[in-house]
Write an enzyme that holds these catalytic residues in place. Sequence first.
Site, short mmCIF file in Angstrom:
data_model
loop_
_atom_site.label_atom_id
_atom_site.label_comp_id
_atom_site.label_asym_id
_atom_site.label_seq_id
_atom_site.Cartn_x
_atom_site.Cartn_y
_atom_site.Cartn_z
CE LYS A 251 -66.10 45.06 27.37
NZ LYS A 251 -66.20 44.68 28.75
CG PHE B 66 -68.06 52.34 29.98
CD1 PHE B 66 -68.27 52.82 31.28
CD2 PHE B 66 -67.04 51.44 29.78
CE1 PHE B 66 -67.48 52.37 32.33
CE2 PHE B 66 -66.25 50.98 30.84
CZ PHE B 66 -66.48 51.45 32.11
CG ASP C 184 -64.24 52.05 22.97
OD1 ASP C 184 -64.16 50.82 22.81
OD2 ASP C 184 -64.27 52.59 24.08
C1 LIG Z 1 -66.76 50.32 24.86
C2 LIG Z 1 -65.83 50.08 26.01
N1 LIG Z 1 -64.68 50.77 26.10
C3 LIG Z 1 -63.81 50.57 27.10
C4 LIG Z 1 -64.05 49.66 28.09
C5 LIG Z 1 -63.07 49.47 29.20
O1 LIG Z 1 -62.42 48.24 29.07
P1 LIG Z 1 -61.66 47.59 30.33
O2 LIG Z 1 -62.68 47.27 31.34
O3 LIG Z 1 -60.98 46.38 29.74
O4 LIG Z 1 -60.67 48.62 30.80
C6 LIG Z 1 -65.24 48.92 28.05
C7 LIG Z 1 -65.56 47.95 29.12
O5 LIG Z 1 -66.67 47.57 29.32
C8 LIG Z 1 -66.14 49.12 26.98
O6 LIG Z 1 -67.30 48.45 26.89
#
Ligand SMILES: Cc1ncc(COP(=O)(O)O)c(C=O)c1O
Length: 398
Positions: free
Chosen positions: A252, A138, A223
Amino acid sequence: MDTKTLLEWSAKYLTGNYGRAPICLVRGDGMRVWDSDGHEYLDFGAGLAVTALGHCHPQITGAIREAAATLLHVSNLYHTAPQVHLAKLLVEHSFADKVFFCNSGAEANEIAMKIARKHARERLSSDRYEFIATRNSFHGRTFATVTATGQEKYQHGFEPLLPGVKHVPYNDLRAMERAIDSRTAAVMVEPIQGEGGVNVPDEDYLPGLRKLCDATGALLIVDEIQTGVGRTGRLWAYEHAGIEPDIMTVAKALANGVPIGAMLCKADVAAVLTPGTHGTTFGGTPFVMSVALATLTTILGDKIADRAAARGRQLMDGLRALKTRVPQIKDVRGKGLLIGAELTRPVAPIVDGCREAGLLVLSAGEKVLRLAPPLIVEPADCERALEIIGAVMTRVGA
Ligand SMILES: Cc1ncc(COP(=O)(O)O)c(C=O)c1O
């Protein structure tokens, strides 16, 4: 206003893209939140792995008050001290040389992908533009990041997606070796897949990816939007693997709930971002930077990552003990305070049951119960959460 009317207005006036629980949260303090009917909940979701220092932490509330009364917003046409200090702190506590600030996780991944493509085109070859991401990953909801996300359910209906993104199974170095070639600009992975089911790769996975990237000239994008800022028991999850990425994305927990994103990278990668190549109106404003500075300083100063490691062990031990009594728990996995319990049954009734019993928990996919409490969680909170989870699972049954 009464809760019933609020929920009716919510359905009437808001877009329908969230499956929301039928409660309205009004207040938080530390590990706890309260709803509009006065019910108290132990928060084991921390938003979605966001409020690492819990709700209304005095240092964070103080920083918010002070920043709001000093300088809320100016543009990136000017320098501001909080932005410089936060970048310096992040660089001093990571592999990175440079930082770019934005507003969310998806936005941080978006610039990570853009910079990797520009770097590959300018430094390596003009037809080098592909990304390899992993199945079940994700990475966000913008077009580029939803393309990188290896789950069709998030992409369905939004096609055509970004060209040049391939997916291989997670934790499979052979598959990555077969996919990576002279057209790969970057490999993009989560050190632990969060939304995809709290999937922890083998110890040799990240080191193996590092080697494959080094051998082919591809960049390694890690990420850390969910895993970063102490959640896995180290400040950054890549530290467990003893490697360094070329690019890391963070969001986050970095400002404990105030919207933020950051892309950190090595100097040679950053060099392709010359004036005018990328930007954002709100990224890096003094207000958000001051709050993030207070968050990161507290996380480092109070050794919060070590606390996350200890509480994580307590919770995982507790869940494993529960597994011997509750057959619907198939597997318990995670690191620090990013923990998944894979069930033999859909997790939704368990999430609902826990909430009704005063515990907020998350899911990760259809069958994984995800615990991601604030990193300040106390041993007694963990005991209480385990008790509730055990009781709800026993009651709901297989
Ligand atoms: C690993 C990861 N990358 C990217 C995102 C996307 O972040 P945002 O919701 O702040 O755009 C998330 C959100 O849950 C995530 O867990």
